[in-house]
Design a protein around this motif. Sequence first.
Motif, PDB file in Angstrom:
ATOM      1  N   UNK A 134      -3.079  -2.555  -8.645  1.00  0.00           N
ATOM      2  CA  UNK A 134      -2.992  -2.514  -7.186  1.00  0.00           C
ATOM      3  C   UNK A 134      -2.129  -3.682  -6.722  1.00  0.00           C
ATOM      4  N   UNK A 135      -1.089  -3.385  -5.950  1.00  0.00           N
ATOM      5  CA  UNK A 135      -0.142  -4.408  -5.514  1.00  0.00           C
ATOM      6  C   UNK A 135       0.191  -4.212  -4.038  1.00  0.00           C
ATOM      7  N   UNK A 136       0.313  -5.311  -3.311  1.00  0.00           N
ATOM      8  CA  UNK A 136       0.715  -5.281  -1.903  1.00  0.00           C
ATOM      9  C   UNK A 136       2.065  -5.932  -1.716  1.00  0.00           C
ATOM     10  N   UNK A 137       2.899  -5.341  -0.867  1.00  0.00           N
ATOM     11  CA  UNK A 137       4.234  -5.867  -0.574  1.00  0.00           C
ATOM     12  C   UNK A 137       4.498  -5.803   0.924  1.00  0.00           C
ATOM     13  N   UNK A 152      -6.886  -7.113  -6.181  1.00  0.00           N
ATOM     14  CA  UNK A 152      -5.494  -6.721  -6.417  1.00  0.00           C
ATOM     15  C   UNK A 152      -4.868  -7.534  -7.547  1.00  0.00           C
ATOM     16  N   UNK A 153      -3.955  -6.904  -8.252  1.00  0.00           N
ATOM     17  CA  UNK A 153      -3.213  -7.607  -9.304  1.00  0.00           C
ATOM     18  C   UNK A 153      -2.238  -8.598  -8.695  1.00  0.00           C
ATOM     19  N   UNK A 214       8.992  -2.528 -12.405  1.00  0.00           N
ATOM     20  CA  UNK A 214       8.645  -3.574 -13.359  1.00  0.00           C
ATOM     21  C   UNK A 214       7.177  -3.600 -13.741  1.00  0.00           C
ATOM     22  N   UNK A 215       6.310  -3.132 -12.849  1.00  0.00           N
ATOM     23  CA  UNK A 215       4.884  -3.065 -13.169  1.00  0.00           C
ATOM     24  C   UNK A 215       4.484  -1.688 -13.695  1.00  0.00           C
ATOM     25  N   UNK A 216       5.478  -0.794 -13.792  1.00  0.00           N
ATOM     26  CA  UNK A 216       5.245   0.564 -14.309  1.00  0.00           C
ATOM     27  C   UNK A 216       4.158   1.282 -13.516  1.00  0.00           C
ATOM     28  N   UNK A 217       4.187   1.105 -12.204  1.00  0.00           N
ATOM     29  CA  UNK A 217       3.173   1.746 -11.363  1.00  0.00           C
ATOM     30  C   UNK A 217       3.339   3.258 -11.402  1.00  0.00           C
ATOM     31  N   UNK A 222      -3.883   5.809 -15.796  1.00  0.00           N
ATOM     32  CA  UNK A 222      -4.776   5.751 -14.644  1.00  0.00           C
ATOM     33  C   UNK A 222      -3.958   5.680 -13.357  1.00  0.00           C
ATOM     34  N   UNK A 223      -4.605   5.990 -12.253  1.00  0.00           N
ATOM     35  CA  UNK A 223      -3.950   5.964 -10.943  1.00  0.00           C
ATOM     36  C   UNK A 223      -3.736   4.526 -10.485  1.00  0.00           C
ATOM     37  N   UNK A 224      -2.536   4.229 -10.028  1.00  0.00           N
ATOM     38  CA  UNK A 224      -2.219   2.915  -9.465  1.00  0.00           C
ATOM     39  C   UNK A 224      -2.049   3.033  -7.957  1.00  0.00           C
ATOM     40  N   UNK A 225      -1.963   1.868  -7.306  1.00  0.00           N
ATOM     41  CA  UNK A 225      -1.785   1.881  -5.847  1.00  0.00           C
ATOM     42  C   UNK A 225      -0.805   0.807  -5.416  1.00  0.00           C
ATOM     43  N   UNK A 226       0.051   1.173  -4.463  1.00  0.00           N
ATOM     44  CA  UNK A 226       1.013   0.242  -3.871  1.00  0.00           C
ATOM     45  C   UNK A 226       0.860   0.301  -2.355  1.00  0.00           C
ATOM     46  N   UNK A 227       0.579  -0.846  -1.762  1.00  0.00           N
ATOM     47  CA  UNK A 227       0.459  -0.950  -0.305  1.00  0.00           C
ATOM     48  C   UNK A 227       1.708  -1.637   0.234  1.00  0.00           C
ATOM     49  N   UNK A 228       2.463  -0.913   1.060  1.00  0.00           N
ATOM     50  CA  UNK A 228       3.724  -1.421   1.612  1.00  0.00           C
ATOM     51  C   UNK A 228       3.601  -1.509   3.131  1.00  0.00           C
ATOM     52  N   UNK A 229       4.045  -2.616   3.699  1.00  0.00           N
ATOM     53  CA  UNK A 229       4.051  -2.734   5.157  1.00  0.00           C
ATOM     54  C   UNK A 229       5.421  -3.193   5.623  1.00  0.00           C
ATOM     55  N   UNK A 230       5.917  -2.552   6.671  1.00  0.00           N
ATOM     56  CA  UNK A 230       7.217  -2.873   7.247  1.00  0.00           C
ATOM     57  C   UNK A 230       6.994  -3.759   8.472  1.00  0.00           C
TER      58      UNK A 230
END
Length: 476
Positions: A134-137, A152-153, A214-217, A222-230
Amino acid sequence: MVANAQIKRPKLVVGVVVDQMRWDYLYYYYNEYGNDGLKRLLDEGYSCQNTMIPYIPTVTAIGHSSIYTGSVPAMTGILGNNFFIKGKEVYCCQDDDVKSVGSDSKEGQMSPHRLLASTIGDELKLATNFKSKVIGVALKDRASILPAGHSADAAYWWDTSAGHFVSSTFYMKELPKWVTDFNKQNSTKPGFDIKTSDQGVTMTFKMAEAAIENEKLGQGSTTDMLAVSVSSTDAIGHAYSTRGKENHDVYLQLDKDIAQFFNYLDATVGKGNFLLFLSADHGGSHNPNFMRSHRLPAGGFEGWNVAKSVNETLQKQFKTTARLILGENSLRIFLDHESIEKAGLKLDEVKAAAKKEFEKDDNVAFVVDYDNVAAQSISQPIRERIINGYSRERGGDLLLITNPGWIDASNDANYKGTTHGLWNPDDSHIPLIFMGWNIKHGETSKPTSMTDIAPTICSMLHIQMPNACVGNSIFE
């Protein structure tokens, strides 16, 4: 029973939150959007056209935390970007017990330690024995940290003083090599605020794509998650309001960048293998001068000045030089409990007197005593949002509800910007579209809530909803 049968889940869950995106921006610029960005969302996805924010105030930190927890400020502990705890003003993510990773500035001293609830990502971690990533950007720290959650990672945000992405020791001891390499190739001049330019939108999605690569999401078992905010949409909206070239340009840039992002997801994770939602942390009000120029009732309320004036009036009334009003934040009034006690005054009497003074303002519809909301003659939908947005420890003493069109901003005739924070639809009506894995095209105008996002995603994944969740799954 089939041996070794597995729960079917998407490879990757992607949350996209567009800061200060009014619901009607989906259609206001529609004719200029390309076919592969926001139009693709509407053409392929399921759109909830009547999604509202169920609390006051409608601000960034609360919105991001509520989307990913399925909860409200009363339960998450995130009462605003800034709020008071025991008479001391705090920033929602500030954490003096951690250090910046990637720079030497205080902009990296952040963590989710003030968030009291779990998030979608936390529950996904629990459901997969912490095998999911799980990663946030985001450019804003709070827009990366609060969505990513506690387990989160990583969470990455932009350090303006350094001119690149950073993290904190809450997550890691040093930046991964890929982030260091990314920063070398994509840095800006230290001090340049990338959030105030269209470049910030592009940079956010470039970083999101780099995280996937790079994190091979979405490329594991297993299911991964990426949280992106603009974040740039909010900074530009504050500076230039809801109309004009600047707002137009940033949303067309968003459309182009999100089209590129969708194409990237198709190519790397696979079309139909990712589950994505797009929403907003809040909307934004039209500039009051713009409104008045078209004979619409509006004005800048300047709550900070009103609070200062009432404080001076109360000091004269109670014959004291003690500070009685600690501060104003999003039209919430925080009384200085400690000073009131030291001055030998009774809190209830000072609060009652303050309430009467604020009620004298013609542009104030209600002055709400948080301790006595149920007994006050306030419209039920607004009353519920007031209660949802209040915490005894962190939530203030009084709340001002202004007349429609009156926002907590400058009343200067030359003021060109805008703000948000109110219960009104301009600030609380947000887009919500699901697209991708197991999503059928369609739309609904039935009432839905920001707090329904988390339980909807969790229901589709067959995982437990976050531990403070008050929303309901939208899909049957």
